[in-house]
Design a protein around this motif. Structure first.
Motif, PDB file in Angstrom:
ATOM      1  N   SER A 120       1.039  -1.186   0.341  1.00 33.70           N
ATOM      2  CA  SER A 120       0.158  -0.094   0.088  1.00 33.70           C
ATOM      3  C   SER A 120       0.835   1.541   0.316  1.00 33.70           C
ATOM      4  O   SER A 120       1.775   1.285   0.777  1.00 33.70           O
ATOM      5  CB  SER A 120      -1.130   0.200   1.073  1.00 33.70           C
ATOM      6  OG  SER A 120      -0.471   0.110   2.394  1.00 33.70           O
ATOM      7  N   ILE A 121       0.255   2.327  -0.535  1.00 31.57           N
ATOM      8  CA  ILE A 121       0.989   3.659  -0.426  1.00 31.57           C
ATOM      9  C   ILE A 121       0.540   4.480   0.191  1.00 31.57           C
ATOM     10  O   ILE A 121      -0.720   4.392  -0.228  1.00 31.57           O
ATOM     11  CB  ILE A 121       0.905   4.110  -2.239  1.00 31.57           C
ATOM     12  CG1 ILE A 121       1.741   2.959  -3.199  1.00 31.57           C
ATOM     13  CG2 ILE A 121       1.605   5.156  -2.583  1.00 31.57           C
ATOM     14  CD1 ILE A 121       1.170   3.265  -4.758  1.00 31.57           C
ATOM     15  N   GLN A 122       1.631   5.170   0.974  1.00 35.08           N
ATOM     16  CA  GLN A 122       1.411   6.551   1.750  1.00 35.08           C
ATOM     17  C   GLN A 122       0.737   7.585   1.219  1.00 35.08           C
ATOM     18  O   GLN A 122       1.916   8.122   0.421  1.00 35.08           O
ATOM     19  CB  GLN A 122       1.791   7.037   2.847  1.00 35.08           C
ATOM     20  CG  GLN A 122       2.536   5.523   3.726  1.00 35.08           C
ATOM     21  CD  GLN A 122       1.243   5.672   5.124  1.00 35.08           C
ATOM     22  OE1 GLN A 122       1.128   7.022   5.524  1.00 35.08           O
ATOM     23  NE2 GLN A 122       0.481   4.592   5.354  1.00 35.08           N
ATOM     24  N   TYR A 123       0.052   7.684   0.400  1.00 31.75           N
ATOM     25  CA  TYR A 123      -0.540   9.528   0.442  1.00 31.75           C
ATOM     26  C   TYR A 123      -0.709  10.187   1.241  1.00 31.75           C
ATOM     27  O   TYR A 123      -0.405  10.220   2.025  1.00 31.75           O
ATOM     28  CB  TYR A 123      -1.970   9.413  -0.306  1.00 31.75           C
ATOM     29  CG  TYR A 123      -1.775   8.426  -1.652  1.00 31.75           C
ATOM     30  CD1 TYR A 123      -0.528   8.426  -2.811  1.00 31.75           C
ATOM     31  CD2 TYR A 123      -2.772   6.912  -1.395  1.00 31.75           C
ATOM     32  CE1 TYR A 123      -1.462   7.421  -3.697  1.00 31.75           C
ATOM     33  CE2 TYR A 123      -2.672   6.242  -2.949  1.00 31.75           C
ATOM     34  CZ  TYR A 123      -2.214   6.544  -3.549  1.00 31.75           C
ATOM     35  OH  TYR A 123      -1.847   5.859  -4.612  1.00 31.75           O
ATOM     36  N   LYS A 124       0.242  11.390   0.812  1.00 31.20           N
ATOM     37  CA  LYS A 124       0.082  12.958   1.954  1.00 31.20           C
ATOM     38  C   LYS A 124      -0.307  13.747   0.814  1.00 31.20           C
ATOM     39  O   LYS A 124       0.154  13.758  -0.289  1.00 31.20           O
ATOM     40  CB  LYS A 124       1.664  13.090   1.855  1.00 31.20           C
ATOM     41  CG  LYS A 124       1.730  11.681   3.229  1.00 31.20           C
ATOM     42  CD  LYS A 124       3.345  12.725   3.562  1.00 31.20           C
ATOM     43  CE  LYS A 124       3.437  12.203   5.012  1.00 31.20           C
ATOM     44  NZ  LYS A 124       4.890  11.897   5.331  1.00 31.20           N
ATOM     45  N   ALA A 125      -1.279  15.172   1.002  1.00 27.65           N
ATOM     46  CA  ALA A 125      -1.097  16.233   0.537  1.00 27.65           C
ATOM     47  C   ALA A 125       0.006  16.663   0.038  1.00 27.65           C
ATOM     48  O   ALA A 125       1.537  16.597   0.932  1.00 27.65           O
ATOM     49  CB  ALA A 125      -2.110  16.909   1.725  1.00 27.65           C
ATOM     50  N   LEU A 126      -0.281  17.599  -0.910  1.00 27.90           N
ATOM     51  CA  LEU A 126       1.391  17.995  -1.682  1.00 27.90           C
ATOM     52  C   LEU A 126       1.685  18.826  -0.327  1.00 27.90           C
ATOM     53  O   LEU A 126       1.172  19.824   0.630  1.00 27.90           O
ATOM     54  CB  LEU A 126       1.178  18.858  -2.916  1.00 27.90           C
ATOM     55  CG  LEU A 126       0.966  18.244  -4.125  1.00 27.90           C
ATOM     56  CD1 LEU A 126       0.326  18.637  -5.334  1.00 27.90           C
ATOM     57  CD2 LEU A 126       1.553  17.001  -4.711  1.00 27.90           C
TER      58      LEU A 126
END
Ligand code: ATP
Ligand code: MG
Length: 421
Positions: free
Chosen positions: A3-9
């Motif tokens: 799973s990829i950890q998404y973060k706001a820019l």
């Protein structure tokens, strides 16, 4: 699949409850005050042809040189995300022939702006502004009105210890004279200015006055002041503005170093700073831009506007005051199958009257439903069980003081209205 950890820019942020309520309050105050001065809302797209911004803001400004989000769309057109609101509103004013309507035309906008800034406190890459633009009035009365409107707005929002810096940067008649003086002043000291200011010396020397680098601040001590070089018309415009500001009771300081970062300004410029912010202490800024409408192909039309930086306002509000956040008016706990159905009906009825109502999960115990009501800080809990249902009544409980009682189903709207009045 990992799973990829998404973060706001970076420097783009989510705004969530409870902070969102402070945002909404600030926006509501803006709408209320602006409307009372006859400003009406416009919404323009967040993206425009890049030239909308490069032509108006100026090729040699920080925004255009370094900060714009510019890309080619699938049709190979150069598009930019708006770094500020004025250029788009002017584009719209000219495109939609709004100059054919009676003057002045007064607009306000709110929304996100985008600048690829170096990460530092007080600077975001997506940030929000709430701003106004008034077209068709050369001032200076409207300049004073607009500044006074900003004052009312910031006061009503609850900001304290703010300073109104005002200045006039002249017009195409007198600014070249001042520019020469400035070039003469800095000519012998270029080695003492930062590399950016060395560039500005050739492209946009007024911007040297705005530089925050220590040695530039030091070097510009004793530089000629723009207010000493205004032509007769600009001087009268500026002194009348100051007089109107005094009449309206706006306290200000004249700050001749305040030249603003955008090229399109003429005459009046202003900036509101806060004593309670760090280096990025400007909470709102604006000025007159009498040549911009013509630049966009419209008729000669004087104009003035400002923009408030939302993030900085919110930061000040968060640190200076405690806030009341909305919470449910009623939590309805139900015991049993029939009561569960009734709780939905009661909740629906109350919601149409404008109350915030939460419904408990009837398959959970009363205790666990009450725990949830408590966590939500609901003002009241209504309890409906089979017995109450038969009698057409329900139990109420006020969480703040644990007072309780029972009332007829028919009385609950009046009961809540009475309590909240
Ligand atoms: P600064 O000198 O602070 O960079 P500016 O001259 O670039 O300001 P304007 O374009 O006049 O700013 O924008 C008006 C207001 O918007 C500023 O006073 C500030 O409150 C806010 N603002 C500008 N840039 C940012 C940003 N990157 N992040 C958050 N707020 C911003
Ligand atoms: Mg900036």
């Amino acid at each position: 699949m990992s799973s990829i950890q998404y973060k706001a820019l970076k420097r783009m942020h989510d705004i969530l409850p409870p902070d969102i309520y402070i945002w909404q309050k600030v926006e509501a105050v803006g709408r209320e005050i602006f409307s009372s001065y006859g400003f009406q809302e416009v919404r323009t797209p967040v993206a425009e042809s890049t030239s909308v911004f490069t032509r108006s803001i100026g090729e040699n400004t920080d925004i255009v040189e370094k900060e714009m989000y510019t890309f080619l769309d699938k049709g190979d057109r150069s598009i930019s995300l708006r770094p500020e609101g004025t250029a788009s509103v002017v584009r719209c004013y000219v495109e939609k022939n709004l100059h054919t309507l009676p003057s002045p035309q007064k607009f306000y906008y709110t929304g996100p702006m985008f600048r690829y800034e170096r990460p530092q406190s007080g600077r975001f890459r997506q940030f929000y502004q709430i701003g106004v633009e008034a077209f068709g009035d050369p001032g200076p009365r409207i300049d004073a009105e607009v500044i006074s409107m900003l004052r009312h707005c910031l006061e009503k929002i609850g900001l304290k210890e703010i300073i109104f810096n005002v200045n006039s940067i002249g017009c195409p008649d007198c600014r070249p004279v001042y520019r020469e003086k400035l070039l003469g002043f800095f000519a012998g000291g270029l080695d003492r200015l930062c590399p950016d200011c060395n560039r500005r010396y050739h492209t946009n020397p007024l911007r040297i006055l705005d530089c925050k680098v220590d040695r530039c601040v030091e070097t510009r001590k004793g530089a000629p002041k723009v207010t000493d070089y205004l032509c007769e018309v600009c001087r009268t415009h500026f002194s009348s503005l100051l007089l109107f500001l005094e009449l309206l009771g706006v306290s200000y300081i004249v700050n001749p170093d305040m030249v603003r970062g955008l090229d399109y300004y003429t005459r009046t410029t202003f900036e509101v700073t806060s004593k309670n912010l760090g280096a990025q202490n400007a909470v709102a800024a604006g000025g007159r831009y009498d040549r911009l409408v013509k630049e966009f192909g419209g008729p000669e039309t004087p104009a003035i506007g400002f923009a408030i930086g939302m993030e900085r306002i919110i930061e000040l509000l968060k640190s200076s005051a405690s806030h009341d956040f909305p919470r449910p008016d009623v939590f309805i706990a139900a015991i049993g199958e029939l009561a569960a159905g009734e709780s939905l009906v009661v909740a629906d009825r109350l919601r149409t009257k404008g109350f915030w109502v939460e419904v408990g999960e009837a398959e959970n115990s009363l205790k666990s439903q009450l725990r949830r009501a408590d966590r939500l800080s609901s003002k009241y809990v209504f309890i409906i069980g089979d017995e109450e249902l038969k009698a057409g009544r329900l139990k109420w409980k006020k969480l703040a003081d644990s007072s309780q009682g029972d009332i007829s189903m028919f009385e609950i709207t009046d009961f809540l209205r009475l309590q909240s009045s």
